[in-house]
Enzyme design. Structure first.
Site, short mmCIF file in Angstrom:
data_model
loop_
_atom_site.label_atom_id
_atom_site.label_comp_id
_atom_site.label_asym_id
_atom_site.label_seq_id
_atom_site.Cartn_x
_atom_site.Cartn_y
_atom_site.Cartn_z
N ASN A 186 5.80 -10.26 12.93
CA ASN A 186 4.96 -9.35 12.46
C ASN A 186 5.88 -7.86 12.42
O ASN A 186 6.21 -7.18 13.47
CB ASN A 186 3.96 -9.06 13.53
CG ASN A 186 2.56 -8.01 13.34
OD1 ASN A 186 2.96 -7.36 11.97
ND2 ASN A 186 1.74 -8.01 14.08
N CYS B 165 2.50 -1.41 6.19
CA CYS B 165 2.08 -0.08 7.00
C CYS B 165 0.62 0.27 6.91
O CYS B 165 0.02 0.28 6.01
CB CYS B 165 3.16 0.87 6.18
SG CYS B 165 3.08 2.44 7.16
N GLU C 181 -8.15 10.10 8.46
CA GLU C 181 -9.45 10.94 9.11
C GLU C 181 -10.60 9.94 9.55
O GLU C 181 -11.47 10.26 10.08
CB GLU C 181 -9.81 11.99 8.07
CG GLU C 181 -8.64 12.83 8.02
CD GLU C 181 -8.99 13.94 7.02
OE1 GLU C 181 -10.14 14.05 6.62
OE2 GLU C 181 -7.95 14.82 6.58
N THR C 182 -10.45 8.56 9.03
CA THR C 182 -11.78 7.60 9.30
C THR C 182 -11.42 6.55 10.27
O THR C 182 -10.20 6.41 10.57
CB THR C 182 -12.30 7.45 8.07
OG1 THR C 182 -11.17 6.30 7.40
CG2 THR C 182 -12.63 8.29 7.14
N PHE D 252 0.73 -1.02 -0.07
CA PHE D 252 -0.13 0.05 -0.03
C PHE D 252 0.90 1.09 0.05
O PHE D 252 0.65 2.34 -0.80
CB PHE D 252 -0.90 -0.12 1.28
CG PHE D 252 -2.13 0.93 1.03
CD1 PHE D 252 -3.15 0.53 0.37
CD2 PHE D 252 -2.20 2.32 1.62
CE1 PHE D 252 -4.13 1.51 0.05
CE2 PHE D 252 -3.13 3.10 1.52
CZ PHE D 252 -4.15 2.72 0.67
N HIS E 83 -11.15 3.59 9.71
CA HIS E 83 -10.51 2.51 8.79
C HIS E 83 -9.20 2.21 9.47
O HIS E 83 -8.91 0.83 9.35
CB HIS E 83 -10.57 2.80 7.39
CG HIS E 83 -9.87 1.91 6.61
ND1 HIS E 83 -10.68 0.64 6.20
CD2 HIS E 83 -8.91 1.76 5.86
CE1 HIS E 83 -9.86 0.13 5.19
NE2 HIS E 83 -8.90 0.54 5.10
N GLU F 132 -4.99 -8.09 4.01
CA GLU F 132 -4.78 -9.26 3.19
C GLU F 132 -3.64 -10.25 3.67
O GLU F 132 -3.58 -11.17 3.07
CB GLU F 132 -4.65 -9.01 1.61
CG GLU F 132 -5.87 -8.23 1.15
CD GLU F 132 -6.28 -6.94 1.52
OE1 GLU F 132 -7.19 -6.62 1.62
OE2 GLU F 132 -5.15 -6.08 1.83
#
Length: 152
Positions: free
Chosen positions: A108, A75, A80-81, A18, A83, A51
């Protein structure tokens, strides 16, 4: 502290892409540790941290290849949410479920940070690279499994 193993383990690095540049640094740290340890490894990529546990579960069910341990890299940066909490909490919980319930050796290295500056502080080579720590943790857990009788 690189683990000295009496076997030649084979690991799978599962890398969430990501944040590409941060992922590159985490991966470089993990690969460096594994190469210095003389172990073999494969690398797969997934879209995001959520995932990673599923990819490890898929690999564990695959009967054509056996992995002694896994390195989870990714990472998650707070936005702002809500999530962030969902991804951070559930990816960690799912990795712990795999570790405890399936007795998998997992290091991890999923960063859960407030901002990109914190992510870089934990990803840069030569600093506190969590990719190397995750690889070290996976090797340590493989050694513990062998110590307690897992002779696969």
């Amino acid at each position: 502290m690189t683990q000295k193993l009496h076997i030649n383990p084979h690991l799978l690095i599962v890398e969430a892409r990501f944040y590409n540049e941060i992922s590159d640094e985490l991966l470089a740290g993990a690969v460096s540790v594994l190469q210095k340890s003389g172990v073999s490894y494969d690398i797969i990529t997934v879209p995001g941290a959520l995932e990673i546990p599923a990819a490890i579960a898929f690999a564990e069910k695959d009967k054509t290849v056996f992995y002694d341990g896994y390195v989870a890299l990714g990472c998650v940066i707070r936005g702002e949410t809500y999530h962030f909490e969902i991804v951070a909490d559930n990816s960690c919980r799912a990795l712990m479920d795999l570790t405890v319930h399936q007795q998998l050796a997992i290091g991890n290295g999923i960063l859960t940070v407030e901002n990109e500056k914190q992510a870089w502080a934990r990803a840069k080579q030569g600093e506190k690279n969590k990719g190397d720590f995750a690889a070290e943790a996976a090797l340590c857990m493989i050694a513990l499994k062998k110590r307690f009788g897992d002779n696969r």
